[in-house]
Scaffold this active site. Structure first.
Site: not given
Length: 659
Positions: A313, A397
């Site tokens: 990420d 998320y």
């Protein structure tokens, strides 16, 4: 919100430039960087900025800086020609107006630039124009493509024929029943599209099996789904009638003997620079730089549709670029100071994110207490902590990164994971997913973070001891079997510094300064306390283990090198692997009493629960750094007793409740 001593409105701290080498880039500097690269012929109608960031000076330059010294403001840009796929890294001086020799990347060897926000839109257009994908949707009864949400996911590197060197994303699809319906409840499973972003086409379509699209909705923001809001919760108000105890001057924060500089990087997000604490008449450094330099989310399903699922990420999606604007009373509570953030978009133009970083104080229970049997003394002090935080949303998320500073010299990082579970169609007896709603699966996965901790415990020369508890065997020196002790092992070289946590022996790591002794003659130090959770579970021969080698160890210790910034290497996206920390430690340099950097892997292994659907309550992970012989005694003896009293209205059948 509050007004600080200089009467600047809270929230006005976007890229305040104070002449310091670490001052955050301003909007004007971003524009100047774009103009400079344009003048040198590096831009064009198809060239995009995958990254534009401050090129931070080396540690020795920063430590030698004095106010008024000249500063060379430099930037790093990763440029991608979206027509040809040519990628370049450019270092440039805004001060001198010069550009260093340009480094052109070989994609198959070096990896790809990070995924850009605009490519999320491009993917949707590409897959929906593909006849094979449209036919696959139709076979599943999906004909309104406007309600299909294409999820662009990093491709990784799996040695698949024809992929090496291409700029790829892999695309799973989800269905919305209407525009406001949350699509994560309706995965269109069994089919995945491989997309070449430069050629703008689907290169391969995996149509593995027909699976029912789950129909039950999961709209956690719709009262028709959630039911009426409860009315039993009474308001909680956090008040500081005299204002907060911290002060902010540009990017510099001071609070209760602590001081540090706020940084923000488009890749790493929030960065703490030059964190130190005042002890008497001394300013004592603890951390030169602290950040979350990478994170990886590997999934466990080995099937043909999902074997490739693992996401970096930071290196692939740029955590900082996904930063949220925070909301008073929801994301942060109390007397808040907000920092705005300025980032460069794909065109190299500034993009301002208001209220991106939140700074506030929290009560944190009892600091210390004793009621003495012999003197009748009864004393209690309250703990307080300073919180500096931000949230980033990466697809489904949401991650909150919370740095805490405590009155007793403790530093803590807590990551809060929330948002929506990544979903699949559930198949009975699945070994790799939990059924969270009828026919809806949530695959097993891990969240593994790498904190880069550039240590300066009372100076730049530090050492690390691994400290384990040891129960001693019964014998002449331990006749009753009650003895235990601790054993410290000095980590001497980078090869020694790749370690794993071990909760069975209470393992911690003590970072000390051999050149600075405390009052009792022991080197001053800080203790890294890991949570000791599982590291990467993928097989050592797997692609993700090759590319996320940092996650195979709980701790790495390296000699400081300004070029060694990222645990998985410079260009993570589609990199073949073995970059970053494996390369850094290969030299086996000495680390005992040297200028060192700690890289700490922490995180969670996530087996989703039904209670985490349709939106996930916060799950937490992190680590703690606490002083261990750094101070000569308890540094909070001067904390005053609490004097404020707040009372609720008396209950009908009893007295007022006070605290």
């Amino acid at each position: 919100m509050t007004l600080l001593a200089d009467d600047r409105p809270a929230g006005s701290g976007a890229g305040d430039t104070d002449g310091h080498p670490l001052a955050r880039l301003t909007a004007d500097e971003i524009r100047a960087a774009r103009a400079l690269l344009d003048r040198h012929g590096l831009l064009g109608p198809t060239v995009r900025f995958a990254l534009l960031a401050l090129e931070e000076p080396a540690k020795d330059v920063v430590l030698a800086y004095a106010p008024g010294d000249p500063v060379d403001r430099r930037v790093r840009a990763v440029l991608l020609d979206v027509a040809t796929g040519v990628a370049r890294t450019v270092l440039a001086s805004l001060t001198a107006g010069t550009v260093d020799p340009v480094r052109e990347h070989h994609a198959a060897r070096d990896g790809q630039p990070p995924i850009m926000l605009e490519e999320f839109v491009a993917v949707d257009e590409i897959v929906k124009a593909d006849p094979g994908w449209r036919a696959a949707m139709a076979r599943r009864g999906v004909t309104d493509f406007d309600l299909v949400r294409s999820c662009p996911l990093s491709a990784g590197d799996f040695d698949l024929p024809g992929e090496r060197g291409r700029r790829l994303l892999r695309v799973l699809s989800f269905l919305a029943h209407r525009p406001e319906d949350h699509c994560w409840a309706h995965p269109i499973d069994g089919v995945v599209a491989y997309v070449d972003l430069i050629e703008r086409r689907v290169t391969e379509l995996i149509d593995h099996e027909l699976l029912p699209v789950p129909v039950e909705e999961g709209n956690f923001d719709d009262p028709a789904y959630t039911g009426p809001a409860r009315t039993s919760l009474k308001p909680i108000e956090i008040t500081q009638p005299e204002g907060p105890s911290f002060s902010v001057d540009g990017d510099v924060v001071r609070w209760e003997n602590w001081s540090f500089r706020v940084g923000f990087d488009p890749r790493e997000g929030l960065v703490l620079h030059q964190l130190g604490i005042t002890d008497g008449d001394r300013e004592r450094p603890v951390l030169h730089r602290a950040s979350v330099a990478e994170m990886v989310v590997p999934y466990a399903d080995p099937g043909p549709v999902r074997f490739w699922q693992n996401y970096f990420d930071a290196g692939e999606y740029l955590l900082g670029q996904q930063v949220n604007s925070l909301v008073l009373g929801c994301d942060c509570l109390g007397e808040i100071y907000y920092f705005d953030v300025v980032l460069a978009d794909g065109a190299g133009e500034p993009r301002e994110v208001p209220n991106a970083i939140c700074l506030h104080e929290e009560d944190h229970g009892v600091l210390w207490k004793h009621s003495d049997l012999f003197t009748d003394s009864a004393e209690t002090r309250r703990q307080r902590r300073l919180v500096i935080s931000y949230f980033a949303t990466v697809g489904n998320y949401d991650y909150g990164f919370y740095w805490y500073l405590y009155l007793d010299g403790t530093v803590q990082l807590e990551v809060k994971a929330t948002g929506v579970l990544f979903t699949s169609a559930y198949q009975d007896g699945s070994a790799y997913a939990t059924e969270v709603a009828p026919g809806l699966g949530a695959p097993y996965h891990q969240h593994l973070f790498s904190a880069r901790l550039d240590m300066t415990v009372d100076g730049v020369r530090n050492a690390v001891d691994e400290v384990d508890v040891r129960a001693l065997p019964v014998g002449p020196d331990n006749p009753y079997g009650n003895a235990f002790t601790r054993v410290a092992t000095r980590l001497s070289t980078e090869s020694d510094g790749a370690r794993n946590a071990d909760a069975s022996v209470g393992r911690t790591w003590r970072i000390s300064n051999p050149e600075r002794l405390g009052r009792l003659g022991r080197p001053v130090g800080y203790q890294l306390r890991p949570e000791g959770q599982t590291v990467l579970l993928a097989a050592p021969t797997s692609s993700v283990a090759r590319r996320a080698a940092f996650a195979t160890r709980s701790l790495w210790v390296t000699r400081y090198d300004p070029e060694q910034r990222y645990p998985a290497g410079e260009l993570v996206n589609q990199h073949p692997g073995h970059a970053g920390l494996p390369e850094y430690v290969a030299a086996g340099r000495p680390i005992d009493g040297e200028d060192i950097v700690l890289w700490h892997t922490f995180g969670t292994t996530h087996f989703p629960r039904t209670e985490e659907w349709p939106v996930m309550p916060v799950d937490r992970c992190g680590f703690t750094l606490r002083p261990d012989g750094f101070f000569d005694r308890n540094p909070t003896l001067d904390v005053p007793a609490s004097t404020s009293t707040h009372c609720a209205a008396p209950a009908a059948d009893g007295p007022a409740a006070c605290h």
